[in-house]
Design a protein around this motif. Structure first.
Motif, PDB file in Angstrom:
ATOM      1  N   GLY A  97      -2.510  -1.194  -2.120  1.00 12.05           N
ATOM      2  CA  GLY A  97      -3.224  -2.337  -2.686  1.00 12.05           C
ATOM      3  C   GLY A  97      -2.238  -3.198  -3.456  1.00 12.05           C
ATOM      4  N   PHE A  98      -2.377  -4.519  -3.342  1.00 11.47           N
ATOM      5  CA  PHE A  98      -1.462  -5.435  -4.026  1.00 11.47           C
ATOM      6  C   PHE A  98      -2.193  -6.272  -5.061  1.00 11.47           C
ATOM      7  CE2 PHE A  98       0.465  -4.841   0.137  1.00 11.47           C
ATOM      8  CZ  PHE A  98       1.802  -4.696  -0.163  1.00 11.47           C
ATOM      9  N   ILE A  99      -1.541  -6.478  -6.185  1.00 10.55           N
ATOM     10  CA  ILE A  99      -2.024  -7.437  -7.175  1.00 10.55           C
ATOM     11  C   ILE A  99      -0.853  -8.327  -7.567  1.00 10.55           C
ATOM     12  CG2 ILE A  99      -3.075  -7.775  -9.439  1.00 10.55           C
ATOM     13  CD1 ILE A  99      -4.049  -4.888  -9.310  1.00 10.55           C
ATOM     14  N   TYR A 100      -1.112  -9.625  -7.581  1.00 13.69           N
ATOM     15  CA  TYR A 100      -0.061 -10.575  -7.931  1.00 13.69           C
ATOM     16  C   TYR A 100      -0.362 -11.228  -9.269  1.00 13.69           C
ATOM     17  CZ  TYR A 100       0.886  -9.895  -3.039  1.00 13.69           C
ATOM     18  OH  TYR A 100       1.157  -9.315  -1.839  1.00 13.69           O
ATOM     19  N   GLN A 101       0.613 -12.000  -9.756  1.00 12.58           N
ATOM     20  CA  GLN A 101       0.432 -12.717 -11.022  1.00 12.58           C
ATOM     21  C   GLN A 101      -0.742 -13.687 -10.919  1.00 12.58           C
ATOM     22  OE1 GLN A 101       3.994 -14.570 -12.417  1.00 12.58           O
ATOM     23  NE2 GLN A 101       2.988 -15.439 -14.211  1.00 12.58           N
ATOM     24  N   LEU A 110       9.129  -4.531  -4.541  1.00 18.95           N
ATOM     25  CA  LEU A 110       7.683  -4.303  -4.347  1.00 18.95           C
ATOM     26  C   LEU A 110       7.287  -4.579  -2.893  1.00 18.95           C
ATOM     27  CD1 LEU A 110       6.224  -5.830  -7.647  1.00 18.95           C
ATOM     28  CD2 LEU A 110       6.281  -3.410  -7.004  1.00 18.95           C
ATOM     29  N   HIS A 111       7.893  -5.597  -2.284  1.00 14.13           N
ATOM     30  CA  HIS A 111       7.576  -5.886  -0.878  1.00 14.13           C
ATOM     31  C   HIS A 111       8.034  -4.751   0.036  1.00 14.13           C
ATOM     32  CE1 HIS A 111       6.955 -10.514  -1.372  1.00 14.13           C
ATOM     33  NE2 HIS A 111       5.921  -9.798  -1.765  1.00 14.13           N
ATOM     34  N   ILE A 112       9.178  -4.160  -0.276  1.00 15.57           N
ATOM     35  CA  ILE A 112       9.651  -3.031   0.529  1.00 15.57           C
ATOM     36  C   ILE A 112       8.750  -1.811   0.297  1.00 15.57           C
ATOM     37  CG2 ILE A 112      11.544  -1.357   0.775  1.00 15.57           C
ATOM     38  CD1 ILE A 112      13.481  -3.768   0.348  1.00 15.57           C
ATOM     39  N   ARG A 136       3.305   0.684  10.427  1.00 15.29           N
ATOM     40  CA  ARG A 136       3.589   0.114   9.114  1.00 15.29           C
ATOM     41  C   ARG A 136       2.394  -0.720   8.624  1.00 15.29           C
ATOM     42  NH1 ARG A 136       8.731  -0.361   7.371  1.00 15.29           N
ATOM     43  NH2 ARG A 136       9.509   0.136   9.424  1.00 15.29           N
ATOM     44  N   THR A 137       1.858  -1.545   9.511  1.00 17.34           N
ATOM     45  CA  THR A 137       0.718  -2.405   9.166  1.00 17.34           C
ATOM     46  C   THR A 137      -0.518  -1.571   8.853  1.00 17.34           C
ATOM     47  OG1 THR A 137       1.597  -4.135  10.567  1.00 17.34           O
ATOM     48  CG2 THR A 137      -0.728  -4.315   9.982  1.00 17.34           C
ATOM     49  N   ILE A 138      -0.755  -0.549   9.654  1.00 18.92           N
ATOM     50  CA  ILE A 138      -1.922   0.314   9.424  1.00 18.92           C
ATOM     51  C   ILE A 138      -1.803   1.012   8.076  1.00 18.92           C
ATOM     52  CG2 ILE A 138      -3.085   2.431  10.202  1.00 18.92           C
ATOM     53  CD1 ILE A 138      -2.406   1.516  13.087  1.00 18.92           C
ATOM     54  N   LEU A 139      -0.626   1.590   7.825  1.00 20.07           N
ATOM     55  CA  LEU A 139      -0.415   2.283   6.540  1.00 20.07           C
ATOM     56  C   LEU A 139      -0.584   1.323   5.370  1.00 20.07           C
ATOM     57  CD1 LEU A 139       2.627   4.703   6.432  1.00 20.07           C
ATOM     58  CD2 LEU A 139       0.261   5.197   5.854  1.00 20.07           C
ATOM     59  N   ARG A 140      -0.041   0.111   5.521  1.00 25.94           N
ATOM     60  CA  ARG A 140      -0.144  -0.876   4.449  1.00 25.94           C
ATOM     61  C   ARG A 140      -1.613  -1.184   4.145  1.00 25.94           C
ATOM     62  NH1 ARG A 140       2.796  -5.103   6.338  1.00 25.94           N
ATOM     63  NH2 ARG A 140       1.005  -6.186   7.172  1.00 25.94           N
ATOM     64  N   ARG A 141      -2.391  -1.410   5.208  1.00 28.52           N
ATOM     65  CA  ARG A 141      -3.799  -1.771   4.990  1.00 28.52           C
ATOM     66  C   ARG A 141      -4.608  -0.626   4.422  1.00 28.52           C
ATOM     67  NH1 ARG A 141      -5.084  -5.221  10.461  1.00 28.52           N
ATOM     68  NH2 ARG A 141      -3.604  -6.896  10.024  1.00 28.52           N
ATOM     69  N   GLN A 142      -4.266   0.601   4.816  1.00 31.59           N
ATOM     70  CA  GLN A 142      -5.069   1.751   4.382  1.00 31.59           C
ATOM     71  C   GLN A 142      -4.629   2.334   3.059  1.00 31.59           C
ATOM     72  OE1 GLN A 142      -5.040   4.500   7.680  1.00 31.59           O
ATOM     73  NE2 GLN A 142      -6.621   3.361   8.770  1.00 31.59           N
ATOM     74  N   LEU A 163       5.534  -2.113   2.186  1.00 28.70           N
ATOM     75  CA  LEU A 163       5.664  -2.174   3.639  1.00 28.70           C
ATOM     76  C   LEU A 163       5.466  -3.576   4.192  1.00 28.70           C
ATOM     77  CD1 LEU A 163       3.638   1.079   4.471  1.00 28.70           C
ATOM     78  CD2 LEU A 163       6.032   0.847   3.786  1.00 28.70           C
ATOM     79  N   LEU A 164       5.767  -4.576   3.354  1.00 28.87           N
ATOM     80  CA  LEU A 164       5.741  -5.971   3.803  1.00 28.87           C
ATOM     81  C   LEU A 164       7.119  -6.388   4.292  1.00 28.87           C
ATOM     82  CD1 LEU A 164       3.682  -7.431   0.850  1.00 28.87           C
ATOM     83  CD2 LEU A 164       2.959  -7.420   3.242  1.00 28.87           C
ATOM     84  N   ASP A 165       8.135  -5.633   3.888  1.00 28.48           N
ATOM     85  CA  ASP A 165       9.505  -5.958   4.258  1.00 28.48           C
ATOM     86  C   ASP A 165      10.230  -4.633   4.489  1.00 28.48           C
ATOM     87  OD1 ASP A 165      11.764  -7.403   4.762  1.00 28.48           O
ATOM     88  OD2 ASP A 165      12.013  -8.181   2.722  1.00 28.48           O
TER      89      ASP A 165
HETATM   90  P1  ADP Z   1      -4.699  -8.508   6.607  1.00 27.01           P
HETATM   91  O1  ADP Z   1      -5.487  -7.250   6.725  1.00 27.01           O
HETATM   92  O2  ADP Z   1      -5.448  -9.615   5.914  1.00 27.01           O
HETATM   93  O3  ADP Z   1      -4.024  -8.960   7.878  1.00 27.01           O
HETATM   94  P2  ADP Z   1      -2.037  -7.784   5.822  1.00 27.01           P
HETATM   95  O4  ADP Z   1      -1.942  -6.444   6.458  1.00 27.01           O
HETATM   96  O5  ADP Z   1      -1.335  -8.949   6.444  1.00 27.01           O
HETATM   97  O6  ADP Z   1      -3.556  -8.156   5.562  1.00 27.01           O
HETATM   98  O7  ADP Z   1      -1.549  -7.671   4.301  1.00 27.01           O
HETATM   99  C1  ADP Z   1      -2.010  -6.658   3.467  1.00 27.01           C
HETATM  100  C2  ADP Z   1      -1.785  -7.080   2.044  1.00 27.01           C
HETATM  101  O8  ADP Z   1      -0.487  -7.603   1.883  1.00 27.01           O
HETATM  102  C3  ADP Z   1      -2.725  -8.171   1.584  1.00 27.01           C
HETATM  103  O9  ADP Z   1      -3.133  -7.844   0.256  1.00 27.01           O
HETATM  104  C4  ADP Z   1      -1.913  -9.421   1.590  1.00 27.01           C
HETATM  105  O10 ADP Z   1      -2.316 -10.304   0.558  1.00 27.01           O
HETATM  106  C5  ADP Z   1      -0.535  -8.912   1.337  1.00 27.01           C
HETATM  107  N1  ADP Z   1       0.480  -9.707   2.030  1.00 27.01           N
HETATM  108  C6  ADP Z   1       0.539  -9.940   3.342  1.00 27.01           C
HETATM  109  N2  ADP Z   1       1.647 -10.651   3.672  1.00 27.01           N
HETATM  110  C7  ADP Z   1       2.300 -10.881   2.500  1.00 27.01           C
HETATM  111  C8  ADP Z   1       3.526 -11.542   2.159  1.00 27.01           C
HETATM  112  N3  ADP Z   1       4.314 -12.129   3.053  1.00 27.01           N
HETATM  113  N4  ADP Z   1       3.899 -11.561   0.864  1.00 27.01           N
HETATM  114  C9  ADP Z   1       3.139 -10.970  -0.061  1.00 27.01           C
HETATM  115  N5  ADP Z   1       1.988 -10.311   0.202  1.00 27.01           N
HETATM  116  C10 ADP Z   1       1.559 -10.265   1.457  1.00 27.01           C
END
Ligand code: ADP
Ligand code: ADP
Length: 225
Positions: free
Chosen positions: A89-93, A51-53, A80-86, A56-58
């Motif tokens: 969406g993440f939901i955790y336990q 899920l992290h890959i 990568r960061t821009i795409l992730r933010r746009q 785009l967190l890893d």
């Molecule tokens: P922000 O806009 O607050 O800087 P990021 O781009 O760092 O957010 O992260 C986007 C999403 O990824 C957020 O929902 C954040 O909770 C989640 N996130 C960021 N870093 C991690 C991580 N190391 N492990 C799990 N989820 C993360």
């Protein structure tokens, strides 16, 4: 194009050390537009890594990641960061809402970070909360909400910036079975109403069976359930 495409993803930890572990060994999956795919895996199988890959967190050691039609292997960290933010969406336990802000503010903040004007962000937060049945609770801080309400607020936050892809890791895993059921229904309605694509990890085969398609993690690969 699929909204998420993972091809031949490989990931190992502690490479070259005695405790080296190859977690992903050629994992591939596609999530099409509007499709909700269940990811079923026993604990420790590598579902968080996957899920992290996907989110785009890893980055993988090998293989190709494409989100919203864009292949990431060759992209810069900035992109990568821009795409992730746009787009993601993440939901955790556990909800991970900011405790010092109200439910509504928790949904407003990620929009402000994305450049949405405050009035528009507040209107969207109110709509989202309403759509999952917690409209009247928007002014409360997370600690004043029930577990099911907190998790619904977390769904709304994940949807705040209208992502194309939703990734969820045991999104109802910390709720009692009845609440889990209701909250899961709210999530599925929200996802289907917005035409979102989702990859949702769960241990719960009954919840998995309510999704469009199921894949199972087996020795670092993904196979149909
Ligand atoms: P922000 O806009 O607050 O800087 P990021 O781009 O760092 O957010 O992260 C986007 C999403 O990824 C957020 O929902 C954040 O909770 C989640 N996130 C960021 N870093 C991690 C991580 N190391 N492990 C799990 N989820 C993360
Ligand atoms: P799951 O989410 O399915 O429980 P994870 O993806 O968290 O599995 O972990 C898969 C395996 O990789 C586990 O054996 C875990 O201990 C190991 N692992 C996860 N992250 C790391 C890391 N950063 N460094 C070393 N080992 C890790």
């Amino acid at each position: 194009d699929p909204v998420l495409s993972l091809k031949g993803i490989e990931k190992r930890y502690n490479a070259g050390q005695p405790n080296e572990i190859a977690v992903l060994r050629g994992a591939s999956v596609e999530v099409k537009r509007g499709e909700v795919v269940a990811l079923v895996a026993p604990s420790g199988a590598g579902k968080s890594t996957l899920l992290h890959i996907a989110g785009l967190l890893d980055t993988p050691d090998a293989g190709e990641v494409a989100v919203a039609g864009e292949v990431l292997s060759a992209k810069s960290d900035r992109r990568r960061t821009i795409l992730r933010r746009q787009e993601v969406g993440f939901i955790y336990q556990f909800h991970h809402l900011l405790p010092e802000f109200t439910a509504a503010e928790n949904i407003v903040l990620p929009q402000l970070a994305n450049g949405v004007p405050r009035a528009e962000a507040e209107a969207r937060a109110a709509d989202l909360l309403e759509s999952v049945g917690v409209g009247p609770r928007g002014g409360h801080r997370p600690a004043a909400l029930s577990g099911g309400e907190q998790q619904r607020v977390a769904f709304c936050r994940a949807m705040a910036n209208a992502p194309k892809l939703l990734l969820a890791d045991e999104p109802t895993g910390n709720l009692d079975p009845t609440t889990s059921d209701t909250v899961f229904d709210a999530l599925m309605r929200l996802v289907h109403d917005t035409g979102l694509s989702a990859l949702i990890a769960t241990h719960n085969l009954e919840l998995a069976s309510r999704m469009d398609r199921q894949v199972r993690m087996d020795e670092g690969q993904l196979v149909p359930l």
